[in-house]
Write a protein that holds these residues in place. Structure first.
Motif, PDB file in Angstrom:
ATOM      1  N   GLU A 150      14.542  15.988  47.038  1.00 17.64           N
ATOM      2  CA  GLU A 150      15.982  16.173  46.980  1.00 17.64           C
ATOM      3  C   GLU A 150      16.394  17.631  47.093  1.00 17.64           C
ATOM      4  O   GLU A 150      17.551  17.915  47.284  1.00 17.64           O
ATOM      5  N   ILE A 202      23.057  22.800  50.125  1.00 15.83           N
ATOM      6  CA  ILE A 202      22.364  22.110  49.038  1.00 15.83           C
ATOM      7  C   ILE A 202      21.400  23.056  48.335  1.00 15.83           C
ATOM      8  O   ILE A 202      21.284  23.074  47.092  1.00 15.83           O
ATOM      9  N   MET A 224      24.442  15.627  49.964  1.00 16.33           N
ATOM     10  CA  MET A 224      23.168  14.952  50.178  1.00 16.33           C
ATOM     11  C   MET A 224      23.361  13.614  50.884  1.00 16.33           C
ATOM     12  O   MET A 224      22.548  13.211  51.732  1.00 16.33           O
TER      13      MET A 224
END
Length: 695
Positions: free
Chosen positions: A31, A76, A100
């Protein structure tokens, strides 16, 4: 020659978004720093072919999404760093989740676009293959299917992609009717066609081009000019500028060309197993001790090379030259006589030998024995092909009207059991149209800067350049001739070999050949004119053997018809000496038979229409008044006249059969025709020609 240095191979590299070095180990990498899935990969595949240098196709939609994906990754990563240091608010966390989610959607879109691109490429390849198979199985729809092909390049498609064989068609129009360079020093062919003539001929072949488009298919006059850069797809043909050095043409130019075309038409009719087409001429004499060609050959690369020439240009001695006689075979291609074939060069001493009809006959026999000429001159049974066509230059040693030429070719006709021999030439000043002249420039190029030695076995000359030792002189000439033959034997002209050899001088210098046949035999088998010599078999089996071809079935009159100038009037057609044009072989044959013209071959030759103080034309003075047979020279007519009366007495007492009556009709002489003979419209000659001969 310039070539780029080899580039250092690029190492495979993959670009990732930037990552912070202070990232904790327990952070979920899936992530945080998920790499770009379709980042650019630069690889150097050594197994790829060097020819695979096509430009990479542009993908604007994929590039746009990839750029957006890189921006999302950077945003991000910055939010993750900020969260580690000071933490994020609930609003910032929601924003990172949305980023995301957008990244995941963007990756799916990129993957979808790549899949679609591969599918479309596969579809185009499959469709192209199907169209290709349809074009192969159904050629009649191939031109229409080309419109469905998808263009791979920008811009208007060129005419070459729409008109197949355009360049070959231009060359097929220009090359056959062109002449060699006037001085035989370059491999440039001069054509009499203009740009408008070329355009009209292309339209007859089915290529519809504008005048400008036709011009852009030729070489530009100036490559550096702005207009010259538009000549992209060209053929090796250049349009010459008008020049003011035109010389007066010979009046017999068109008449002689008609005779040449008659011979070529017959040669094109019969198959390759029946026709031997040979072109012969003597090249300029080669001096000893001086440069053969006073020029330097073209060099592709820059070299420190220089041709060293002597400081004088006066001859070493009297007649210290070599005589090269060139013989060029013209093979058939696509059913027509071409200008290509093997070449034989016979080299002789200019002081101890000469070039005459007898030497040409000897060289002809040597040509028949060469392996390189086997396919062009001999049948599968190793016999000389029954129809022989000889194109000569028209000099005194080989002119068709020369009695020496008649004697040697009559001997070859009898020894080789030939059905027919045709020896023809162009008018004076038009020798550049002889096919052998195209072989002269390559031979001259091979001898550029070469100096043949004249004292290989020691000098045979004194201080005054006079011969003091004839035996050494002959050896020196032979050594120089063999050196020249070795140079030319390594040449290749139009992918055909060149064979050269030196011929030693004969022991007997007297080479005059006498006509070994009687005047009665000559009257049956020979028709000799100003620019054409015809020797054909007769019907008498006790005199000639069986015909080896069916020549007599298509030409029952045996000899070629005279070239007839045909003009048009309001009433129809007429024979017009002044403004008429000479027609093709079959048109002339049909016109002569339809009008029952009883004339000799040279009846309409312009130079033979001159009269003397008695008002007699030259052609009348060359015609025997007893048997009406025309002779090429007055001396030949006088020789015939001596025994003509005896021949007439034998003809009166001998029984007349059908063959002899036909022969006498074919041998009738020259009846003077009026200046013009009108053919009415109701007797349409050319419609009858089309129906009979399919022209």
């Amino acid at each position: 020659l310039k070539s780029k240095p080899p580039q250092k191979p690029v190492e495979p590299s993959i670009s990732f978004p930037s990552q912070s070095t202070s990232q904790p180990k327990d952070e979920n990498p899936s992530e945080v720093d998920k790499p770009v899935q379709d980042a650019e990969i630069i690889e150097d595949d050594e197994n790829n072919d060097d020819t695979n240098t096509e430009k990479k196709k542009e993908t604007p939609a994929q590039d746009k999404l990839t750029a957006r994906l890189n921006v999302l990754n950077e945003s991000i990563v910055s939010l993750v760093d900020l969260e580690k240091k000071i933490g994020l608010t609930s609003e910032s966390k929601n924003h990172m989740k949305s980023l995301m989610a957008e990244r995941e959607t963007t990756e799916k879109k990129i993957k979808r676009l790549k899949s679609l691109a591969k599918s479309q490429q596969k579809l185009r390849s499959k469709r192209k293959q199907v169209l290709k198979e349809i074009s192969t199985d159904h050629p009649e729809v191939a031109s229409k299917l080309k419109k469905l092909e998808v263009k791979t390049t920008a811009g208007r498609p060129n005419l070459e992609s729409q008109m197949e064989g355009l360049h070959e068609a231009i060359l097929s129009i220009i090359v056959p009717g062109s002449a060699a360079d006037e001085r035989r020093r370059s491999e440039v062919y001069n054509s009499v066609r203009s740009l408008d003539d070329l355009k009209n001929c292309l339209e007859k072949k089915g290529y519809k081009l504008s005048r400008t488009a036709t011009y852009y298919r030729l070489l530009p006059a100036n490559v550096q000019h702005k207009d010259g850069k538009r000549h992209v797809h060209t053929v090796p043909v250049k349009l010459q500028l008008p020049q003011n050095d035109l010389r007066k043409k010979h009046p017999d130019g068109h008449f002689a060309m008609a005779s040449v075309m008659f011979a070529r038409e017959i040669a094109n009719l019969f198959g390759d197993d029946h026709v031997f087409f040979l072109s012969q001429d003597d090249k300029a004499r080669v001096p000893l001790g001086l440069p053969i060609s006073k020029k330097q050959t073209a060099i592709l690369m820059h070299l420190e090379y220089k041709v060293v020439l002597p400081d004088h240009d006066f001859p070493i001695g009297e007649k210290h030259k070599l005589i090269p006689s060139v013989y060029a075979a013209c093979v058939k291609k696509d059913g027509e006589i071409s200008y290509n074939g093997p070449t034989f060069v016979s080299i002789r001493s200019g002081k101890h030998d000469k070039s005459c009809a007898e030497t040409h006959s000897d060289d002809f026999e040597r040509v028949l024995q060469l392996d390189e000429f086997k396919d062009a001159a001999l049948t599968p049974n190793n016999d000389v092909k029954p129809l022989v066509f000889i194109s000569v230059d028209g000099g005194p040693d080989e002119a068709p009207k020369n009695q020496q030429a008649l004697a040697v070719w009559a001997r070859q006709f009898e020894n080789n059991d030939l059905d027919a021999v045709f020896v023809f030439t162009h008018a004076p000043g038009s020798s550049a149209y002889n096919p052998v002249e195209r072989r002269m420039a390559p031979l001259s190029k091979d001898t550029a800067g070469v100096i043949l030695p004249f004292d290989k076995f020691g000098s045979h000359l004194d201080a005054s350049n006079k011969t003091i030792d004839p035996d050494i002189e002959i050896k020196n000439f032979e050594a120089a001739g063999k050196i020249l033959a070795e140079i030319w034997s390594e040449s290749v002209i139009d992918k055909y070999p060149v064979i050269a050899s030196y011929t030693c001088p004969p022991e007997n210098e007297h080479r005059e050949v006498l006509f070994h046949k009687s005047e009665e035999w000559k009257a049956k088998h020979v028709r000799q004119s100003q620019y054409m010599l015809q020797i054909v078999k007769c019907f008498d089996k006790s005199c000639c053997k069986e015909w080896r071809t069916n020549y007599i079935d298509f030409f029952p009159q045996r000899f070629l018809p005279p070239p007839i100038p045909i003009g048009t009037t309001k009433e129809g057609l007429e024979i017009n000496r002044a403004k008429g044009s000479f027609r093709s072989l079959f048109q002339s044959l049909f016109i002569a038979s339809s009008l029952t013209l009883d004339i000799c071959y040279d009846e309409y030759c312009p130079s033979l229409q001159k009269t003397n103080h008695k008002g007699e034309r030259i052609i009348e003075r060359r015609t025997c008044k007893n048997c009406k047979i025309y002779h090429s020279t007055i001396s030949a007519m006088k020789t015939h006249k001596r025994i003509c009366k005896e021949m007439n007495k034998k003809a009166e007492t001998a029984p007349i059969d059908t063959d002899e009556s036909d022969l006498s009709e074919a041998e009738d002489g020259n009846d003077i025709q009026p200046e013009s003979t009108v053919i009415p419209d109701d007797q349409n000659i050319f419609e009858q020609i089309n129906s009979c001969f399919g022209l």
